[in-house]
Design a protein around this motif. Structure first.
Motif, PDB file in Angstrom:
ATOM      1  N   GLY A 747       0.803  -1.218   0.000  1.00 14.83           N
ATOM      2  CA  GLY A 747       0.000   0.000   0.000  1.00 14.83           C
ATOM      3  C   GLY A 747       0.831   1.261   0.000  1.00 14.83           C
ATOM      4  O   GLY A 747       0.288   2.363  -0.060  1.00 14.83           O
ATOM      5  N   GLY A 748       2.164   1.115   0.114  1.00 18.59           N
ATOM      6  CA  GLY A 748       3.017   2.287   0.114  1.00 18.59           C
ATOM      7  C   GLY A 748       2.841   3.148   1.351  1.00 18.59           C
ATOM      8  O   GLY A 748       2.949   4.377   1.293  1.00 18.59           O
ATOM      9  N   TYR A 749       2.558   2.508   2.470  1.00 17.19           N
ATOM     10  CA  TYR A 749       2.307   3.265   3.697  1.00 17.19           C
ATOM     11  C   TYR A 749       3.473   3.209   4.681  1.00 17.19           C
ATOM     12  O   TYR A 749       3.606   4.069   5.532  1.00 17.19           O
ATOM     13  N   GLY A 750       4.337   2.190   4.561  1.00 15.45           N
ATOM     14  CA  GLY A 750       5.378   1.945   5.560  1.00 15.45           C
ATOM     15  C   GLY A 750       6.312   3.111   5.769  1.00 15.45           C
ATOM     16  O   GLY A 750       6.429   3.643   6.886  1.00 15.45           O
ATOM     17  N   LEU A 751       7.026   3.545   4.718  1.00 15.59           N
ATOM     18  CA  LEU A 751       7.988   4.633   4.855  1.00 15.59           C
ATOM     19  C   LEU A 751       7.297   5.968   5.127  1.00 15.59           C
ATOM     20  O   LEU A 751       7.857   6.846   5.796  1.00 15.59           O
ATOM     21  N   PHE A 752       6.085   6.120   4.595  1.00 17.31           N
ATOM     22  CA  PHE A 752       5.309   7.328   4.896  1.00 17.31           C
ATOM     23  C   PHE A 752       5.036   7.412   6.396  1.00 17.31           C
ATOM     24  O   PHE A 752       5.187   8.463   7.021  1.00 17.31           O
ATOM     25  N   HIS A 753       4.660   6.284   7.000  1.00 13.86           N
ATOM     26  CA  HIS A 753       4.417   6.241   8.453  1.00 13.86           C
ATOM     27  C   HIS A 753       5.707   6.486   9.228  1.00 13.86           C
ATOM     28  O   HIS A 753       5.710   7.198  10.240  1.00 13.86           O
ATOM     29  N   VAL A 754       6.814   5.908   8.766  1.00 13.43           N
ATOM     30  CA  VAL A 754       8.102   6.110   9.437  1.00 13.43           C
ATOM     31  C   VAL A 754       8.466   7.591   9.445  1.00 13.43           C
ATOM     32  O   VAL A 754       8.868   8.144  10.479  1.00 13.43           O
ATOM     33  N   MET A 755       8.321   8.260   8.305  1.00 19.44           N
ATOM     34  CA  MET A 755       8.676   9.675   8.210  1.00 19.44           C
ATOM     35  C   MET A 755       7.810  10.520   9.142  1.00 19.44           C
ATOM     36  O   MET A 755       8.317  11.397   9.859  1.00 19.44           O
ATOM     37  N   ASN A 756       6.487  10.252   9.171  1.00 21.52           N
ATOM     38  CA  ASN A 756       5.599  11.025  10.045  1.00 21.52           C
ATOM     39  C   ASN A 756       5.931  10.801  11.517  1.00 21.52           C
ATOM     40  O   ASN A 756       5.905  11.730  12.330  1.00 21.52           O
ATOM     41  N   THR A 757       6.237   9.561  11.867  1.00 22.52           N
ATOM     42  CA  THR A 757       6.567   9.257  13.272  1.00 22.52           C
ATOM     43  C   THR A 757       7.852   9.946  13.683  1.00 22.52           C
ATOM     44  O   THR A 757       7.942  10.544  14.757  1.00 22.52           O
ATOM     45  N   VAL A 758       8.872   9.869  12.841  1.00 20.94           N
ATOM     46  CA  VAL A 758      10.153  10.507  13.154  1.00 20.94           C
ATOM     47  C   VAL A 758       9.981  12.012  13.258  1.00 20.94           C
ATOM     48  O   VAL A 758      10.555  12.668  14.132  1.00 20.94           O
ATOM     49  N   SER A 759       9.173  12.588  12.364  1.00 16.92           N
ATOM     50  CA  SER A 759       8.942  14.032  12.376  1.00 16.92           C
ATOM     51  C   SER A 759       8.270  14.466  13.666  1.00 16.92           C
ATOM     52  O   SER A 759       8.543  15.558  14.181  1.00 16.92           O
ATOM     53  N   LYS A 760       7.384  13.608  14.220  1.00 21.55           N
ATOM     54  CA  LYS A 760       6.688  13.938  15.473  1.00 21.55           C
ATOM     55  C   LYS A 760       7.679  14.153  16.602  1.00 21.55           C
ATOM     56  O   LYS A 760       7.429  14.933  17.531  1.00 21.55           O
ATOM     57  N   TYR A 761       8.812  13.474  16.550  1.00 19.44           N
ATOM     58  CA  TYR A 761       9.818  13.604  17.605  1.00 19.44           C
ATOM     59  C   TYR A 761      10.974  14.521  17.181  1.00 19.44           C
ATOM     60  O   TYR A 761      12.102  14.387  17.668  1.00 19.44           O
ATOM     61  N   ASN A 762      10.688  15.454  16.240  1.00 24.18           N
ATOM     62  CA  ASN A 762      11.666  16.451  15.788  1.00 24.18           C
ATOM     63  C   ASN A 762      12.912  15.799  15.182  1.00 24.18           C
ATOM     64  O   ASN A 762      14.008  16.343  15.275  1.00 24.18           O
ATOM     65  N   GLY A 763      12.733  14.635  14.607  1.00 24.31           N
ATOM     66  CA  GLY A 763      13.833  13.963  13.931  1.00 24.31           C
ATOM     67  C   GLY A 763      13.652  14.010  12.424  1.00 24.31           C
ATOM     68  O   GLY A 763      12.741  14.668  11.900  1.00 24.31           O
ATOM     69  N   SER A 764      14.528  13.305  11.707  1.00 17.52           N
ATOM     70  CA  SER A 764      14.422  13.285  10.243  1.00 17.52           C
ATOM     71  C   SER A 764      14.914  11.931   9.732  1.00 17.52           C
ATOM     72  O   SER A 764      15.684  11.235  10.402  1.00 17.52           O
ATOM     73  N   VAL A 777      21.717   3.259   1.773  1.00 19.86           N
ATOM     74  CA  VAL A 777      21.885   3.769   3.136  1.00 19.86           C
ATOM     75  C   VAL A 777      20.709   4.676   3.504  1.00 19.86           C
ATOM     76  O   VAL A 777      20.504   5.724   2.889  1.00 19.86           O
ATOM     77  N   PHE A 778      19.930   4.234   4.499  1.00 20.57           N
ATOM     78  CA  PHE A 778      18.905   5.080   5.114  1.00 20.57           C
ATOM     79  C   PHE A 778      19.498   5.682   6.394  1.00 20.57           C
ATOM     80  O   PHE A 778      20.113   4.981   7.208  1.00 20.57           O
ATOM     81  N   VAL A 779      19.280   6.995   6.593  1.00 19.48           N
ATOM     82  CA  VAL A 779      19.853   7.701   7.740  1.00 19.48           C
ATOM     83  C   VAL A 779      18.725   8.266   8.598  1.00 19.48           C
ATOM     84  O   VAL A 779      17.854   8.991   8.097  1.00 19.48           O
ATOM     85  N   LEU A 780      18.769   7.932   9.886  1.00 14.09           N
ATOM     86  CA  LEU A 780      17.856   8.488  10.889  1.00 14.09           C
ATOM     87  C   LEU A 780      18.643   9.476  11.750  1.00 14.09           C
ATOM     88  O   LEU A 780      19.693   9.140  12.277  1.00 14.09           O
ATOM     89  N   ASN A 781      18.140  10.708  11.868  1.00 10.58           N
ATOM     90  CA  ASN A 781      18.718  11.688  12.785  1.00 10.58           C
ATOM     91  C   ASN A 781      17.704  11.973  13.890  1.00 10.58           C
ATOM     92  O   ASN A 781      16.580  12.407  13.617  1.00 10.58           O
ATOM     93  N   LEU A 782      18.078  11.720  15.160  1.00  7.83           N
ATOM     94  CA  LEU A 782      17.170  11.859  16.299  1.00  7.83           C
ATOM     95  C   LEU A 782      17.761  12.797  17.336  1.00  7.83           C
ATOM     96  O   LEU A 782      18.985  12.943  17.442  1.00  7.83           O
ATOM     97  N   LEU A 783      16.879  13.412  18.118  1.00 10.29           N
ATOM     98  CA  LEU A 783      17.321  14.270  19.211  1.00 10.29           C
ATOM     99  C   LEU A 783      17.774  13.422  20.394  1.00 10.29           C
ATOM    100  O   LEU A 783      17.171  12.398  20.705  1.00 10.29           O
ATOM    101  N   ARG A 784      18.811  13.866  21.067  1.00  9.13           N
ATOM    102  CA  ARG A 784      19.274  13.163  22.269  1.00  9.13           C
ATOM    103  C   ARG A 784      18.724  13.853  23.513  1.00  9.13           C
ATOM    104  O   ARG A 784      18.676  15.076  23.585  1.00  9.13           O
ATOM    105  N   VAL A 785      18.296  13.059  24.493  1.00  7.35           N
ATOM    106  CA  VAL A 785      17.811  13.610  25.763  1.00  7.35           C
ATOM    107  C   VAL A 785      18.625  13.011  26.901  1.00  7.35           C
ATOM    108  O   VAL A 785      19.170  11.911  26.782  1.00  7.35           O
TER     109      VAL A 785
END
Length: 785
Positions: A747-764, A777-785
Motif C-alpha cells: 500500500g506504500g504506507y510503511g515509509l510514509f508512516h516512518v517519516m511522520n513518526t520521526v517528524s513527530k519527535y523532531n527527527g528526520s 543507506v537510510f539515515v535516521l537523525n534523532l534528538l538526544r535527551v
C-alpha cells in the motif's frame, strides 16, 4: 600480574562464600514481594462487587475526581471501568447496601463550589441505586483554606438496619474544620435517600461501631468525637474535649463520657473477645491538657449500658493509644494489643506482655502459618516487621523505593489478582512526601513458607551491608581486569516505560501545533500583521483584507489547537508548565480579536496603537510557554537506543534466518548509554519497518548483508545499510510519499508512516545514497535527551 589478580579473586570469592553461607542459613520463612508503585492513589478498596466469589478492587485517585475499577475475571481488558466525576469525591466505601450478595460502591461527594455534600450508591455497572438529600453548609470562617467556601464533608459511611424493617440505612459521619457547623451523624433511608434523623455534635464523630448491646433487636450506636477546639457545641458535646457517646437506633442519646482534652481524639473499640455474645467496650482517656507531655493516658473498659468505668490501666505515656483485638494464645478468647509501644492485655486490662519497640506502629494481625495464633505486623521508618506473640521480630523487610512509611494497611481476603497461595497477604505502604500534594503507595505480597532455594539466594544477596558491597565491587574489578572490559555485554534490557496516554496525546497536539500550516505559521503571520498595522488610512484599507484572513484563520483553527493543548496539559499535570498562564493568554488574545473589526479600516485605525502595543507581546508569551511545554513533555519520552536496537534484532531473528540473512550486529560509536527523544514502542516499530524493507530487498541480491551503525554523540545518527538493488536517484524523496512503493502488493504506507513518526519527535529520515547491490543507506537523525 594476572596470577596476583587471580589469587586476590580467589580470596575474595572465598570470603563472600563464607559470608553468604551464614546469611543463607538465617533466611526467614517470610518473603515480601513488591508488586506496584503509584504516586497519586488515595485509597484501595477490595470487595466482591459482581458476586462471583472473587474480589475486585478500586483505585481511588488522589485528586478525588474519579476512580478505576479493576475486574479480576476479565483477561485482556483489566480495567472494567474508570469513573470520573464532575464533583469532588471526598471518600469511597464498599458495602452490600441492598443485600443482594454483591458489594456496592458508596461515594461521599462534595460540589466544586464547596457548599453542598451528599452520598451516592452505585452498583458494579455504575447504575445509581441511591442518592441522598444534599446538605448545604455556610462559610462562617475566614480561616479555611482547603475549600473555596464551606469546609464540611462526609468522611465515613456505615450501614445497618436500624429500624428493623429488613432494609439497611446509611449512617454518614460529617465533619467541618473551621466552619463549626454542622458536625454529627446523619441517617438516610435506602434507596429513597431521605434524611430520617440526625444527631449533631460539637466535635466531629469518628470510630463508629454498631451492635445490639441490650438484646432488644435494635442496634446501638457507639462513637468517639474529635476536638479541634473551635468552641462548637451541640447536645452537651463541646469540641474542646473528646467524648465517647452511645445512641439508640433512632438517634436518642443514652449516655456520653468525656475522655480526652483538646487536640486528642476519643476512640472506641467494641468487640466480643471471649465469644460469649456480649461485646466489651474500651477507650483511652487522657488526664491533663491538650499537647502536654505531662498528661497521663489510661486505657479504660466501660460498661456499654451506662458508660461507667469497669476496669482501667495507666499507660507509661502521655499520648493516647488505640487497641486491636488479636488471637495471641491458644487459650479461649482474644487479647488486646496497643497500636504502638507495644503492650498486650487480657479482656480485663491485665498486662500480659510489654516490649519497648520505639516508633513501631501496629497495622494488622493475621494467622500466616495456620496454627491458630496471629502474627503481628508493624511498620517503622522504611521497613515492615513480622512479630511473634512474644513481640520478637521474626521477619523484616525494607522498602527499596526510598519510602518513609507513614501508614500501612493489611488486606487478607482472597483475590486472584495478587494471590496464588493461602499464605499470602496483600500490604499497602503509604508515604506523604513533605511539600508534595500527593502520596506514594507501594503494594506488595507478604508470603509465608513459600521461599524457594533461589528466592533464599536472592534474599541473601539483598541483605548485604556496605563492606559486602565493597567486596562485590572488588570482585567485579578483578574479573574485569582478568577477562575484558565491555560497556554493553550483559547489560539487562529494561522494561519499556508505561507512558500515560495523556502524555502521548499532548505530544501529538504540540507537534501538530508546531508543524501545522494552521498553527505556528498563522500564529507568526498574525503577530507580524498586528505589529505592522499602518496608520495611513489609504494603506490600511488594503491591509485590512490580510488581517481579516489571518484573524479568521486563528479563530477557526489555531484557537482550537490552543484549547486542545490546555486540556491535555490539565490531564498530564506537568509541574514545570504554567497551564493557567497559557489559558489566560489564550483567553486574552481571543477576547481582543473578537472585539476587533478587521473589515472596518476606520475602527482598526483607532485601535492600531493599542493592538501594536499589547497583542504581539501576548502572542510572544504564548509561543514561549508552548515551547516550555514541548521541553517538559520531552523528558518523558526516552529510548535507550542501543538496547532497543538489539531487542528489535532479536525479535526479527527468525524472519532473517528463514531468508538466509545473517543477523547484523550494531556498530556503536560514542556514548553507548545514550537516550533518544522517542517512545520506545514507536522506535521499535520504525526500526522493524526499515529492517523489513531491507529483508525484502535482499531477496533480489546474491550478497545478502545488512549493517546497522549508531553514532551516539550530541545528536543521534542511525544508518541502516543493505546490499539490495537500491533506489533510483529521482525516487530518493518519492519513496516517503503515501501510496508509493517498490514492493508488489504494497500500500506504500510503511515509509510514509516512518517519516511522520520521526517528524513527530523532531527527527528526520532520508535516503543518503544508493549503489545497486553494493549499499543503500537510510539515515535516521534523532534528538538526544
Amino acid at each position: 600480574m594476572k596470577i596476583v589478580l587471580a589469587i586476590l579473586l580467589i580470596i575474595t570469592i572465598a570470603l563472600l562464600a563464607v559470608d553468604f553461607y551464614f546469611k543463607y542459613t538465617e533466611i526467614s520463612s517470610y518473603q515480601f514481594q513488591m508488586l506496584d508503585t503509584d504516586t497519586d492513589i488515595r485509597k484501595y478498596i477490595h470487595a466482591d462487587f459482581d458476586g462471583d466469589g472473587q474480589n475486585e478492587f478500586i483505585k481511588f485517585n488522589f485528586l478525588q475526581d474519579g476512580y478505576g475499577a479493576f475486574d479480576t475475571e476479565v483477561t485482556g481488558k483489566p480495567w472494567n471501568f474508570h469513573h470520573m466525576d464532575p464533583h469532588m469525591i471526598t471518600s469511597l466505601f464498599a458495602r452490600d447496601v441492598n443485600q443482594d450478595g454483591c458489594d456496592d460502591i458508596i461515594e461521599l461527594k462534595k460540589d466544586l463550589d464547596g457548599d453542598s455534600i451528599w452520598c451516592v450508591v452505585r452498583d458494579w455497572s455504575r447504575q445509581i441505586l441511591c442518592q441522598t438529600e444534599g446538605i448545604k453548609g455556610k462559610d462562617i470562617s475566614t480561616q479555611t483554606v482547603n475549600y473555596p467556601n464551606w469546609d464540611g464533608d462526609f468522611h465515613t459511611c456505615v450501614i445497618s438496619d436500624l429500624s428493623g424493617d429488613g432494609k439497611n440505612e446509611l449512617i454518614l459521619l460529617m465533619n467541618t474544620g473551621c466552619d463549626l457547623r454542622p458536625r454529627g451523624l446523619f441517617v438516610y433511608s435506602f434507596p429513597e435517600g431521605r434524611l430520617i434523623w440526625k444527631y449533631l455534635t460539637g466535635g466531629s464523630p469518628n470510630y463508629i461501631q454498631i451492635t445490639d448491646i441490650d438484646n432488644d433487636s435494635h442496634p446501638d450506636i457507639f462513637f468517639g468525637t474529635q476536638c479541634p477546639g473551635n468552641m462548637a457545641e451541640a447536645n452537651g458535646l463541646i469540641d474542646t474535649s473528646g467524648y465517647v457517646v452511645r445512641l439508640t437506633h433512632d438517634g436518642k442519646k443514652v449516655w456520653h463520657r468525656e475522655v480526652t482534652p483538646w487536640t486528642i481524639h476519643a476512640w472506641v473499640l467494641l468487640t466480643d473477645l471471649d465469644d460469649d455474645s456480649q461485646s466489651e467496650l474500651y477507650t483511652c482517656s487522657v488526664i491533663g491538657e491538650g499537647r502536654s507531655e505531662k498528661n497521663v493516658a489510661i486505657i479504660e473498659k466501660l460498661d456499654p449500658a451506662t458508660g461507667k468505668i469497669l476496669e482501667k490501666h495507666a499507660m507509661n505515656r502521655h499520648k493516647a493509644v488505640t487497641l486491636l483485638p488479636a488471637k495471641l494464645s491458644l487459650e479461649s478468647g482474644k487479647q488486646l494489643l496497643t497500636n504502638k509501644g507495644i503492650e498486650i492485655f487480657n479482656k480485663n486490662l491485665k498486662l500480659i506482655r510489654s516490649v519497648a519497640l520505639t516508633d513501631h506502629r501496629v497495622f494488622g494481625t493475621t494467622d500466616f502459618d495456620g496454627d491458630g495464633i496471629d502474627e503481628i505486623l508493624t511498620h517503622k521508618d522504611d521497613s515492615i516487621f513480622v512479630l511473634d506473640t512474644l513481640l520478637h521480630s521474626i521477619a523484616k523487610f525494607r522498602s527499596d523505593k526510598n519510602l518513609n512509611i507513614r501508614s500501612a494497611f493489611l488486606h487478607d481476603s482472597p483475590s486472584n489478582i495478587y494471590f496464588g497461595r493461602t499464605t499470602e497477604r496483600l500490604v499497602y505502604l503509604f508515604d506523604y512526601p513533605k511539600g508534595n500534594c500527593s502520596q506514594t503507595c507501594v503494594s506488595g505480597k507478604l508470603i509465608y513458607g513459600a521461599t524457594t532455594q533461589w528466592e533464599s539466594v536472592v534474599t541473601s544477596l539483598k541483605s548485604y551491608d556496605w563492606y559486602n558491597i565493597i567486596l562485590f565491587l572488588l570482585a567485579g574489578c578483578l574479573v574485569s581486569g582478568i577477562v575484558y572490559r565491555s560497556r554493553l555485554l550483559g547489560q539487562p534490557v529494561p522494561q519499556k516505560p508505561d507512558i500515560p496516554p495523556a502524555l502521548t496525546n499532548l505530544l501529538t497536539t504540540l507537534t501538530t501545533f508546531n508543524h501545522g500550516q494552521t498553527a505556528s505559521s498563522s500564529f507568526n503571520r498574525l503577530a507580524f500583521l498586528l505589529k505592522n498595522i499602518p496608520e495611513d488610512p489609504k494603506v490600511l484599507e488594503k491591509f485590512a483584507g490580510n488581517l481579516t484572513d489571518s484573524v479568521n484563520t486563528f479563530q477557526q483553527f489555531t484557537l482550537k489547537q490552543l484549547n486542545d493543548i490546555t486540556q491535555q496539559l490539565h490531564r498530564t499535570n506537568l509541574e514545570s508548565v504554567n497551564t493557567s498562564k497559557i489559558e489566560r493568554l489564550s483567553s486574552e488574545l481571543k477576547s481582543s480579536l473578537q472585539s476587533l473589526s478587521p473589515n472596518n479600516p476606520e475602527v482598526i485605525g483607532k485601535q492600531a496603537t493599542q493592538l501594536k502595543k499589547t497583542l504581539p507581546s501576548v502572542i510572544e508569551e504564548l509561543r514561549k510557554e508552548i515551547k516550555v511545554a514541548r521541553i517538559a513533555v520531552r523528558k518523558h519520552f526516552r529510548t535507550r537506543v542501543v538496547v532497543e536496537l538489539i531487542d528489535v534484532l532479536d525479535s526479527v531473528k527468525s524472519q532473517f534466518t528463514s531468508a538466509d540473512i545473517k543477523i547484523p550486529r550494531v556498530e556503536v560509536s560514542g556514548d553507548v548509554t545514550a537516550h533518544a527523544f522517542f517512545h520506545p514502542v514507536e522506535f521499535s516499530t520504525i526500526i522493524e519497518e526499515l529492517l523489513s524493507n531491507a529483508r525484502v530487498a535482499l531477496a533480489q541480491s546474491s550478497l545478502k548483508k545488512i549493517r546497522i551503525k549508531a553514532e551516539l554523540e550530541d545528536e543521534i545518527t542511525i544508518r541502516i545499510i543493505d546490499t539490495g538493488p537500491g533506489v533510483e536517484q529521482n525516487n530518493f524523496t518519492r519513496i516517503f510519499d503515501r501510496g508509493y512503493s517498490t514492493k508488489p502488493k504494497s500500500g506504500g504506507y510503511g515509509l510514509f508512516h516512518v517519516m511522520n513518526t520521526v517528524s513527530k519527535y523532531n527527527g528526520s529520515i532520508r535516503l543518503e545514497r544508493s549503489v545497486p547491490f553494493e549499499e543503500t543507506v537510510f539515515v535516521l537523525n534523532l534528538l538526544r535527551v
